[in-house]
Design a protein around this motif. Structure first.
Motif, short mmCIF file in Angstrom:
data_model
loop_
_atom_site.label_atom_id
_atom_site.label_comp_id
_atom_site.label_asym_id
_atom_site.label_seq_id
_atom_site.Cartn_x
_atom_site.Cartn_y
_atom_site.Cartn_z
N ASP A 4 5.20 -10.26 0.28
CA ASP A 4 5.15 -9.24 0.99
C ASP A 4 6.10 -9.04 2.18
OD1 ASP A 4 2.64 -8.21 -0.41
OD2 ASP A 4 1.49 -10.12 0.65
N TYR A 5 6.38 -7.70 2.44
CA TYR A 5 7.29 -7.48 3.52
C TYR A 5 6.73 -7.60 4.88
CZ TYR A 5 10.69 -5.38 0.60
OH TYR A 5 11.69 -5.35 -0.81
N ALA A 6 7.54 -8.57 5.65
CA ALA A 6 6.78 -8.63 7.00
C ALA A 6 7.00 -7.39 7.70
CB ALA A 6 7.71 -9.81 7.95
N THR A 7 5.92 -7.05 8.61
CA THR A 7 6.27 -5.56 9.45
C THR A 7 6.69 -5.83 10.57
OG1 THR A 7 3.77 -5.63 9.81
CG2 THR A 7 4.59 -4.16 7.84
N GLN A 8 6.35 -7.02 11.19
CA GLN A 8 6.73 -7.67 12.54
C GLN A 8 8.02 -8.40 12.18
OE1 GLN A 8 5.69 -7.03 15.49
NE2 GLN A 8 4.03 -6.03 15.08
N GLY A 27 14.20 -4.73 3.14
CA GLY A 27 13.72 -3.73 2.15
C GLY A 27 12.48 -2.87 2.54
N ALA A 28 11.85 -2.23 1.57
CA ALA A 28 10.43 -1.43 1.88
C ALA A 28 9.77 -1.74 0.66
CB ALA A 28 10.67 -0.01 2.52
N PRO A 29 8.40 -1.80 1.02
CA PRO A 29 7.60 -1.83 -0.17
C PRO A 29 7.30 -0.62 -1.26
CG PRO A 29 6.29 -1.67 1.76
CD PRO A 29 7.71 -1.72 2.07
N TRP A 30 7.93 0.65 -0.74
CA TRP A 30 7.88 1.62 -1.55
C TRP A 30 9.30 1.95 -2.12
CZ3 TRP A 30 11.82 4.55 0.58
CH2 TRP A 30 12.22 4.26 1.97
N GLN A 35 11.47 -2.73 -5.54
CA GLN A 35 10.88 -3.20 -6.63
C GLN A 35 11.32 -3.67 -7.94
OE1 GLN A 35 8.47 0.62 -7.19
NE2 GLN A 35 7.66 0.35 -4.96
N ALA A 36 12.60 -3.09 -8.16
CA ALA A 36 13.49 -3.48 -9.45
C ALA A 36 13.81 -4.97 -9.07
CB ALA A 36 14.32 -2.60 -9.66
N ALA A 37 14.20 -5.21 -7.98
CA ALA A 37 14.98 -6.52 -7.64
C ALA A 37 13.96 -7.80 -7.51
CB ALA A 37 15.45 -6.32 -6.40
N GLN A 38 12.57 -7.38 -7.39
CA GLN A 38 11.73 -8.58 -7.29
C GLN A 38 11.43 -9.34 -8.30
OE1 GLN A 38 10.38 -8.95 -4.05
NE2 GLN A 38 11.88 -7.37 -3.99
N PRO A 39 11.40 -9.03 -9.61
CA PRO A 39 11.49 -10.12 -10.74
C PRO A 39 12.68 -10.84 -10.78
CG PRO A 39 10.89 -7.70 -11.50
CD PRO A 39 11.53 -7.61 -10.16
N LEU A 40 13.92 -10.33 -10.37
CA LEU A 40 15.12 -11.04 -10.43
C LEU A 40 15.17 -12.11 -9.32
CD1 LEU A 40 17.69 -8.03 -10.56
CD2 LEU A 40 16.75 -9.49 -12.34
N LEU A 41 14.52 -11.82 -8.08
CA LEU A 41 14.34 -12.64 -7.01
C LEU A 41 13.52 -13.76 -7.42
CD1 LEU A 41 14.40 -10.28 -3.91
CD2 LEU A 41 15.66 -12.46 -4.27
N ARG A 69 23.93 -4.99 10.22
CA ARG A 69 24.48 -4.00 9.59
C ARG A 69 23.94 -3.50 8.09
NH1 ARG A 69 28.17 -7.37 11.33
NH2 ARG A 69 28.95 -7.65 9.20
N VAL A 70 22.72 -3.66 8.08
CA VAL A 70 22.06 -3.10 6.65
C VAL A 70 22.27 -1.70 6.65
CG1 VAL A 70 19.74 -3.23 5.45
CG2 VAL A 70 20.51 -5.08 6.73
N LYS A 71 22.36 -1.22 5.38
CA LYS A 71 22.55 0.16 5.16
C LYS A 71 21.99 0.54 3.73
CE LYS A 71 26.79 0.92 7.60
NZ LYS A 71 27.94 1.01 7.74
N LEU A 72 21.63 -0.29 2.90
CA LEU A 72 20.92 0.06 1.57
C LEU A 72 20.21 -0.96 1.32
CD1 LEU A 72 24.02 1.20 -0.73
CD2 LEU A 72 22.41 2.64 0.36
N TRP A 73 19.03 -0.70 0.50
CA TRP A 73 18.01 -1.72 0.09
C TRP A 73 18.13 -2.09 -1.11
CZ3 TRP A 73 13.81 1.73 3.01
CH2 TRP A 73 14.19 1.71 4.24
N PRO A 74 17.57 -3.15 -1.55
CA PRO A 74 17.31 -4.35 -0.83
C PRO A 74 18.89 -4.94 -0.47
CG PRO A 74 16.98 -4.88 -3.39
CD PRO A 74 17.11 -3.40 -3.00
N THR A 75 18.72 -5.54 0.57
CA THR A 75 20.15 -6.46 1.15
C THR A 75 19.44 -7.51 1.05
OG1 THR A 75 21.34 -4.52 2.03
CG2 THR A 75 21.73 -6.80 2.94
N LEU A 76 20.15 -8.55 0.67
CA LEU A 76 19.97 -10.11 0.80
C LEU A 76 21.07 -10.92 1.46
CD1 LEU A 76 19.01 -10.80 -3.04
CD2 LEU A 76 17.42 -10.02 -1.24
#
Length: 106
Positions: A4-8, A27-30, A35-41, A69-76
């Motif tokens: 789950d993404y921490a909102t705080q 990133g963001a849950p939506w 979402q596509a990166a989650q199985p890879l992670l 300097r995050v511009k695209l999601w997901p950024t690891l």
């Protein structure tokens, strides 16, 4: 692995002093790319119990993402002792994540 993404978000000062290896995921849950990166992670982070994984919901005006300097999601962001060592944006395969992990675990 956090699912789950921490909102705080933590303050940047707290991230900069984290000891050891950390994967900071923005990133963001939506977000379809996120979402596509989650199985890879999940596969790459399996069997890494000592690895810290912080999953932070990002968006416009969120200070932590802007400080990295995050511009695209997901950024690891792969950190060792609070310092950025590697960065992956929209990882497409598990091997790329494993290579970046190796740089902070070695």
């Amino acid at each position: 692995m956090n699912t789950d993404y921490a909102t705080q978000e933590p303050p940047r000062s707290a991230i900069d002093v984290l000891p050891g290896p950390t994967v900071l995921e923005f990133g963001a849950p939506w977000c379809g790319y996120c979402q596509a990166a989650q199985p890879l992670l999940a596969e790459a982070l399996a069997n890494q119990p000592s690895l810290r994984h912080l999953k932070v919901e990002d968006g416009s005006g969120r200070p932590l993402g802007r400080s990295f300097r995050v511009k695209l999601w997901p950024t690891l962001i792969f950190l060792r002792d609070g310092q950025e060592v590697e960065r992956l944006v929209r990882p497409a395969n598990v091997e790329a994540i494993r290579r970046a992990l190796h740089s902070i675990l070695a």
